[in-house]
Motif scaffolding. Sequence first.
Motif, PDB file in Angstrom:
ATOM      1  N   SER A   1       0.842  -1.192   0.000  1.00 50.58           N
ATOM      2  CA  SER A   1       0.000   0.000   0.000  1.00 50.58           C
ATOM      3  C   SER A   1       0.883   1.250   0.000  1.00 50.58           C
ATOM      4  CB  SER A   1      -0.894   0.006   1.249  1.00 50.58           C
ATOM      5  OG  SER A   1      -0.092   0.181   2.416  1.00 50.58           O
TER       6      SER A   1
ATOM      7  N   ASN B   1      -7.420   9.790  -1.585  1.00 55.82           N
ATOM      8  CA  ASN B   1      -7.790   8.559  -0.899  1.00 55.82           C
ATOM      9  C   ASN B   1      -6.571   7.634  -0.887  1.00 55.82           C
ATOM     10  OD1 ASN B   1     -10.655   9.196  -0.509  1.00 55.82           O
ATOM     11  ND2 ASN B   1     -10.802   8.998  -2.733  1.00 55.82           N
TER      12      ASN B   1
ATOM     13  N   ASP C   1      -5.728   5.371   1.049  1.00 53.28           N
ATOM     14  CA  ASP C   1      -6.018   3.971   1.371  1.00 53.28           C
ATOM     15  C   ASP C   1      -6.380   3.173   0.124  1.00 53.28           C
ATOM     16  OD1 ASP C   1      -8.329   5.629   1.251  1.00 53.28           O
ATOM     17  OD2 ASP C   1      -9.518   4.045   2.176  1.00 53.28           O
ATOM     18  N   LYS C   2      -6.782   3.859  -0.946  1.00 51.96           N
ATOM     19  CA  LYS C   2      -7.146   3.183  -2.193  1.00 51.96           C
ATOM     20  C   LYS C   2      -6.025   3.206  -3.225  1.00 51.96           C
ATOM     21  CE  LYS C   2     -11.140   4.430  -3.895  1.00 51.96           C
ATOM     22  NZ  LYS C   2     -12.269   5.303  -4.297  1.00 51.96           N
ATOM     23  N   ALA C   3      -4.992   4.017  -2.989  1.00 56.68           N
ATOM     24  CA  ALA C   3      -3.930   4.202  -3.986  1.00 56.68           C
ATOM     25  C   ALA C   3      -3.210   2.887  -4.287  1.00 56.68           C
ATOM     26  CB  ALA C   3      -2.932   5.243  -3.494  1.00 56.68           C
ATOM     27  N   VAL C   4      -2.997   2.621  -5.571  1.00 60.72           N
ATOM     28  CA  VAL C   4      -2.310   1.404  -6.019  1.00 60.72           C
ATOM     29  C   VAL C   4      -0.869   1.772  -6.365  1.00 60.72           C
ATOM     30  CG1 VAL C   4      -2.320  -0.499  -7.687  1.00 60.72           C
ATOM     31  CG2 VAL C   4      -4.490   0.536  -6.956  1.00 60.72           C
TER      32      VAL C   4
ATOM     33  N   THR D   1      -7.563   9.830  -6.353  1.00 65.12           N
ATOM     34  CA  THR D   1      -8.968   9.869  -5.948  1.00 65.12           C
ATOM     35  C   THR D   1      -9.675   8.540  -6.189  1.00 65.12           C
ATOM     36  OG1 THR D   1      -9.025  12.231  -6.486  1.00 65.12           O
ATOM     37  CG2 THR D   1     -11.149  11.106  -6.225  1.00 65.12           C
ATOM     38  N   GLU D   2      -9.441   7.963  -7.362  1.00 66.70           N
ATOM     39  CA  GLU D   2     -10.218   6.790  -7.770  1.00 66.70           C
ATOM     40  C   GLU D   2      -9.549   5.456  -7.446  1.00 66.70           C
ATOM     41  OE1 GLU D   2     -12.154   9.204 -11.585  1.00 66.70           O
ATOM     42  OE2 GLU D   2     -10.597   7.671 -11.894  1.00 66.70           O
ATOM     43  N   GLY D   3      -8.263   5.472  -7.091  1.00 69.00           N
ATOM     44  CA  GLY D   3      -7.569   4.230  -6.762  1.00 69.00           C
ATOM     45  C   GLY D   3      -7.371   3.301  -7.941  1.00 69.00           C
ATOM     46  N   LYS D   4      -7.162   3.875  -9.123  1.00 65.35           N
ATOM     47  CA  LYS D   4      -6.951   3.063 -10.315  1.00 65.35           C
ATOM     48  C   LYS D   4      -5.484   2.659 -10.457  1.00 65.35           C
ATOM     49  CE  LYS D   4     -10.832   4.952 -12.992  1.00 65.35           C
ATOM     50  NZ  LYS D   4     -11.630   3.706 -12.953  1.00 65.35           N
ATOM     51  N   ASN D   5      -5.267   1.551 -11.145  1.00 68.59           N
ATOM     52  CA  ASN D   5      -3.923   1.036 -11.392  1.00 68.59           C
ATOM     53  C   ASN D   5      -3.357   1.720 -12.632  1.00 68.59           C
ATOM     54  OD1 ASN D   5      -1.641  -0.453 -12.162  1.00 68.59           O
ATOM     55  ND2 ASN D   5      -2.484  -2.377 -11.419  1.00 68.59           N
TER      56      ASN D   5
END
Length: 239
Positions: A58, A93, A95-98, A131-135
């Motif tokens: 993470s 975000n 916590d969502k970050a890839v 923001t979106e936690g995309k890869n």
Amino acid sequence: MENKMKVEIWSDVMCPFCYIGKRNFETALEQFEYKKHIDVVWKSFLLDPSIPEIAEESYHDYLVTRKNMSPEQVKGMLENVTQSAKQVGLEYNFDKAVMVNSLNAHKLIQLAKTKALGNEAEERLFRAFFTEGKNIADKATLVQLGKDIGLDEAEINTIFSDEKYATLVNQDIQEAQRVGVQGVPFFVIDRKYGVSGAQPAQAFLENLKVAFAEWRKQNPETKLEVTQGQSCTTDGICE
């Protein structure tokens, strides 16, 4: 083509202060009287080329293990950065970050720059990551993000096979070394003034004013004495 004063911005789409710096610079540019005479050029920079393309940890754990920070330090730092982002209208975000290598994302930016969509690519990738936690290393994800800003799918797919895009990324990084960039964001105005970090909008505005005043002396605006006669306008009216 109109001669414009160039502002070059070295940035990594995984850098939280780069997104904040982008917003502050945009705020300054909106307030700048001569903004139409400014050409913004985005430059690639990889903060950590050793990050794998497949996520292994993470954002929080990455900072703990690779930057030798305590979990408490990281938690406090990310909370502070999140608040700083919120103050300029951004949602982070973590916590969502890839956590993946950003090279492929920079290849997409290089393609976008050839279509005058560099700024749009930066914005879309920043939002995708923070923001979106995309890869942002995933090929299918990057194809969709590229399509979101108007790029052609077939052209997007070339960034994964054509080495010229990786070469362009490396050229930006080598240029950063020559300029003296040691961290991002880094703004170079007319190759005379450097602004390091996510400075407040007012600081960007003041630097733009000083640099542009000097640039305008070297690049005076052409003003013609016009004698009017019958002519056709670009909207088709002839009189």
